[in-house]
Design a protein around this motif. Structure first.
Motif, short mmCIF file in Angstrom:
data_model
loop_
_atom_site.label_atom_id
_atom_site.label_comp_id
_atom_site.label_asym_id
_atom_site.label_seq_id
_atom_site.Cartn_x
_atom_site.Cartn_y
_atom_site.Cartn_z
N ASP A 1 -6.21 -9.20 -0.43
CA ASP A 1 -6.36 -8.19 0.59
C ASP A 1 -6.33 -6.90 0.17
O ASP A 1 -5.52 -6.14 -0.14
N ARG B 1 4.71 -9.07 3.71
CA ARG B 1 3.90 -10.23 3.92
C ARG B 1 2.45 -10.12 3.78
O ARG B 1 2.15 -9.51 4.38
N ALA B 2 2.01 -10.44 2.69
CA ALA B 2 0.49 -10.00 2.15
C ALA B 2 -0.12 -10.80 0.88
O ALA B 2 0.72 -11.26 0.55
N SER B 3 -1.34 -10.87 0.93
CA SER B 3 -2.13 -11.50 -0.10
C SER B 3 -2.49 -10.54 -1.17
O SER B 3 -3.03 -9.43 -0.63
N ILE C 1 2.80 -14.04 0.23
CA ILE C 1 2.33 -14.63 1.48
C ILE C 1 3.27 -15.65 2.01
O ILE C 1 3.16 -15.83 3.36
N ALA D 1 -4.15 -4.34 2.23
CA ALA D 1 -2.93 -4.28 2.18
C ALA D 1 -2.21 -4.12 0.70
O ALA D 1 -1.28 -3.61 0.63
#
Length: 272
Positions: free
Chosen positions: A55, A50-52, A34, A58
Motif C-alpha cells: 500500500d 497495521r498496514a501492508s 498486516i 500507508a
C-alpha cells in the motif's frame, strides 16, 4: 536524541526476535505488519501500525519521521509467481520509494541465501557479492530486492544494506542449518551495525553466525563492525541425533532442498 526505526513485517519470526533485542530507551520502534501485534510491554517504546507493504499511501505515512527502515515484510517462503511479484518485489519497491519520498536515508533489507541457492558448494566459500543464482521464485524476489536496493543507493544516495539471511531460528532445525544458522542475538548484532555504520552506501552482507561449518564469508559484515558470538556447533549433537543426515541436494547446492523438484513452482503451476 530519540531515533525512530520502522520495521516492516514486525509480527514475523525475525521481526519478533528484533523487536525484543533492538529496543532501547533512546529508540522508538514503529512496528508495521498486516497481522495483529502484541501491545507495548512495560517500558517498551513502540508504535504499532497495521498496514501492508503493498500500500503506497500507508507506507509513505509509515515512513514519515523515521530515521531508518528495516524491511522484513513479505512472503518468507515459496509462493506462486503472482504473489511473489505483488508482495515481495512490488512491495520492496513500494517501501524504498516511500522511504525516498519521506527523506529516509537508510534502509536495511532482509535478503536471503536463496538469492544464490543454485551456487555449487564445491565452488568454495560463498562471497559477499556472489552473483545471483536463485533457486525459486522467492529467491528471484530476493535478487530483485538487491537490484532495487542498488538502484536507490546509486541514484538517490541512500544507504541501502541487504542482509542475505541464512536460517534465523532459536536453534538450528536440521544439519544444513549447522552451516546457515543466524542466532537471534547475532541477528540483532548484525542489524544494529547495519543501522549505525557510517555512510555504508550499498552493501550486501551474509546474515549468519560464526558457525564452525559455515559456507559463507563474513568479511563484509565484519567490515561494518559485526562481531558474531554464536556458533551452531553447540547444537550439533542434538540436531544430528534428531534429524539424521541431510538430503544429498543439501550437499550439492547452497540452497539445499529448495533446489529440488518439490519447489519447482513453474512446473507445478503449469502442470507440466
Amino acid at each position: 536524541m530519540t531515533a525512530r526505526i520502522l520495521i516492516t513485517g514486525a509480527a514475523g519470526r525475525v521481526g519478533t526476535f528484533l523487536r525484543a533485542r533492538l529496543a532501547s530507551p533512546d529508540r522508538v520502534l514503529r512496528l508495521l505488519d498486516i497481522a495483529e501485534q502484541p501491545p507495548a510491554a512495560d517500558g517498551e517504546r513502540v508504535e504499532l501500525v497495521r498496514a501492508s507493504v503493498t500500500d503506497p499511501a500507508a507506507m509513505e505515512e509509515a515512513c514519515a519521521g523515521v530515521d531508518a527502515v528495516i524491511h522484513l515484510g513479505g512472503h518468507s517462503g515459496e509462493r506462486p509467481w503472482a504473489q511473489i511479484l505483488e508482495v515481495n518485489i512490488d512491495g520492496t519497491h513500494t517501501v524504498l520509494e516511500a522511504a525516498r519520498r519521506q527523506g529516509v536515508r537508510r534502509v536495511v533489507l532482509a535478503g536471503s541465501n536463496h538469492a544464490v541457492g543454485f551456487y555449487e558448494k564445491s565452488s568454495g566459500e560463498a562471497g559477499d557479492y556472489l552473483f545471483p543464482q536463485p533457486d525459486t521464485y522467492y529467491g528471484v524476489s530476493k535478487a530483485a530486492m538487491e537490484a532495487l536496493g542498488s538502484l536507490y543507493a546509486s541514484r538517490y544516495g541512500m544507504d541501502v544494506l541487504t542482509v542475505r539471511i541464512g536460517s534465523c531460528f532459536e536453534k538450528p532445525k536440521d544439519v544444513r542449518m549447522l552451516s546457515t544458522w543466524l542466532s537471534p542475538d547475532d541477528a540483532a548484532r548484525l542489524f544494529e551495525v547495519c543501522l549505525s555504520a557510517p555512510s555504508p552506501g550499498f552493501r550486501v552482507v551474509w546474515g549468519v553466525s560464526d558457525n564452525t561449518r559455515r559456507w559463507f564469508s563474513l568479511d563484509e559484515a565484519r567490515a561494518l563492525g559485526y562481531e558474531p558470538k554464536d556458533d551452531a556447533e553447540v547444537h550439533a549433537a542434538e540436531v544430528i541425533a534428531a534429524a539424521g543426515e541431510p538430503n544429498p541436494l543439501a550437499e550439492e547446492y547452497l540452497g539445499g532442498a529448495w533446489c529440488g523438484p518439490n519447489l519447482d513452482t513453474a512446473v507445478r503451476e503449469a502442470g507440466r
